[in-house]
Design an enzyme around this catalytic site. Structure first.
Site, PDB file in Angstrom:
ATOM      1  N   ILE A 165       0.860  -1.173   0.000  1.00 53.03           N
ATOM      2  CA  ILE A 165       0.000   0.000   0.000  1.00 53.03           C
ATOM      3  C   ILE A 165       0.902   1.231   0.000  1.00 53.03           C
ATOM      4  O   ILE A 165       1.900   1.251   0.723  1.00 53.03           O
ATOM      5  CB  ILE A 165      -0.914   0.027   1.258  1.00 53.03           C
ATOM      6  CG1 ILE A 165      -1.765  -1.247   1.325  1.00 53.03           C
ATOM      7  CG2 ILE A 165      -1.783   1.282   1.273  1.00 53.03           C
ATOM      8  CD1 ILE A 165      -1.216  -2.352   2.213  1.00 53.03           C
ATOM      9  N   CYS A 166       0.526   2.227  -0.807  1.00 54.73           N
ATOM     10  CA  CYS A 166       1.228   3.513  -0.769  1.00 54.73           C
ATOM     11  C   CYS A 166       2.717   3.287  -1.083  1.00 54.73           C
ATOM     12  O   CYS A 166       3.049   2.493  -1.961  1.00 54.73           O
ATOM     13  CB  CYS A 166       0.982   4.143   0.613  1.00 54.73           C
ATOM     14  SG  CYS A 166       1.339   5.895   0.771  1.00 54.73           S
ATOM     15  N   THR A 167       3.619   3.962  -0.377  1.00 54.70           N
ATOM     16  CA  THR A 167       5.039   3.834  -0.660  1.00 54.70           C
ATOM     17  C   THR A 167       5.615   2.487  -0.230  1.00 54.70           C
ATOM     18  O   THR A 167       6.818   2.258  -0.396  1.00 54.70           O
ATOM     19  CB  THR A 167       5.824   4.969   0.024  1.00 54.70           C
ATOM     20  OG1 THR A 167       5.426   5.047   1.404  1.00 54.70           O
ATOM     21  CG2 THR A 167       5.560   6.305  -0.656  1.00 54.70           C
ATOM     22  N   GLY A 168       4.763   1.583   0.283  1.00 53.44           N
ATOM     23  CA  GLY A 168       5.218   0.218   0.538  1.00 53.44           C
ATOM     24  C   GLY A 168       5.740  -0.438  -0.727  1.00 53.44           C
ATOM     25  O   GLY A 168       6.619  -1.312  -0.667  1.00 53.44           O
TER      26      GLY A 168
END
Lengths: 219, 219
Positions: free
Chosen positions: A117-120
């Site tokens: 998720i996101c910058t993961g």
């Protein structure tokens, strides 16, 4: 949480395989990145068991403050079927943390699905797991994961991207939409719709519709 | 989380009053009920500090599994400006827990705002704090809070309800929409819109639009 509704989400037949969902945490993870998806999967305890994982056993503080207890450490992760990797300010440090990258690399081959998720997705890219694949990330920090691998096809306009058994979501709340799509893949679409209704969540089902890409000048 | 964007959410001028947001936890709280709103407020660390509170100091497990560390106990809550009360299966027990009800009753008069999510409004009702007010709750468990006070005007079709300084949200994800409305009240509408964009969340701004009431046969 309505009790009658909880039982209505349960399967009347025994579940053949109960999956273990691992949530990877690190200092300064983003709260909603991980707890949105964990809500959607966690309302189905007959199908999923959730475990939190981190490098060390101590509780881990989110960017927003609240700290989460760690169930398992990277050195002894046990069996995992699905791994969720959130974003957050801490990803900048974790992308250079060998313990994190080694854990992702050694765990991925044993997983049924991997999702960020996101910058993961930057952590997945830094671990080389997105090489040769399509992926997405947070729209306001879209340049950063691109610096971590030149072998990824980064999709700017997407609520989430599925490529093989890797799902990557856009920023923060996009993870909720992705997790419902993952749920539809793991179980079926009908139960994913029921979970969205149960949590009173307006599921954005079209992974290609991404108003936030346009707002960030990427669309 | 994009770093440049985090700083863009910060105020260039010093903040006159930094508010403390208390998150009330109890065994079997619902993950997204509390972590959705805490995300929305928590991305503004110049304006808000988040503290978790519970009856006892031990970590508290959600219905979905993950456990949260407790910062303060009910007996020594310190100063609080805003209190958030989630729902979850545990509300059925907490509605009869004197320690919970006494804490809510003694804390409310000192607060600027009190807000509940999902069946958390049942705890406010059990504490008598909703008497004479309009309020809402989870749409699939709407009958339950009505058993706790006959002096509340329960609104079946509402994403959230504001009455004086008490906000009550519908089920689970509705808390995110409510928390952005609360943010707009505490600061201003522009910053609430920026937080929604920052978290890539499609904010449902109309508190009277509630498709889940209709789905539950309440609309």
């Amino acid at each position: 949480m309505p009790e009658s509704s909880t039982s209505s989400l349960r399967k009347s037949q025994p579940v053949a395989q109960k999956r273990t969902i691992g949530a990877v945490l690190f200092p300064e993870f983003e709260l909603l990145d991980i707890f949105g998806p964990l809500e959607m999967l966690g309302v189905l305890p007959d199908y999923f068991e959730i475990v939190t994982l981190a490098e060390h056993a101590d509780p881990v503080a989110s960017t927003q403050g609240p700290q989460t207890v760690i169930d398992r450490i990277f050195a002894d992760p046990g069996e995992l079927d699905v791994l969720l990797v959130p974003g957050g300010r801490g990803t900048r440090r974790e992308a250079e943390n060998p313990a994190m990258l080694d854990f992702l690399r050694s765990t991925y081959p044993k997983l049924e699905y991997l999702a960020s998720i996101c910058t993961g997705s930057g952590l997945l890219a830094a671990a080389g797991l997105l090489d040769g694949r399509r992926a997405t990330s947070n729209k306001k920090a879209f340049a950063w994961p691109q610096t971590l691998s030149d072998k990824v096809s980064w999709i700017p306009e997407a609520r989430w991207v599925e490529d093989g058994n890797i799902f990557t979501a856009s920023g923060v709340a996009a993870g909720i939409d992705m997790s419902l799509a993952l749920l539809a893949t793991l179980l079926d679409d009908k139960i994913a719709r029921r979970v969205a209704e149960y949590t009173e969540y307006d599921w954005h089902r079209d992974s290609s519709s991404d108003p936030f890409a346009k707002l960030a000048g990427l669309g």
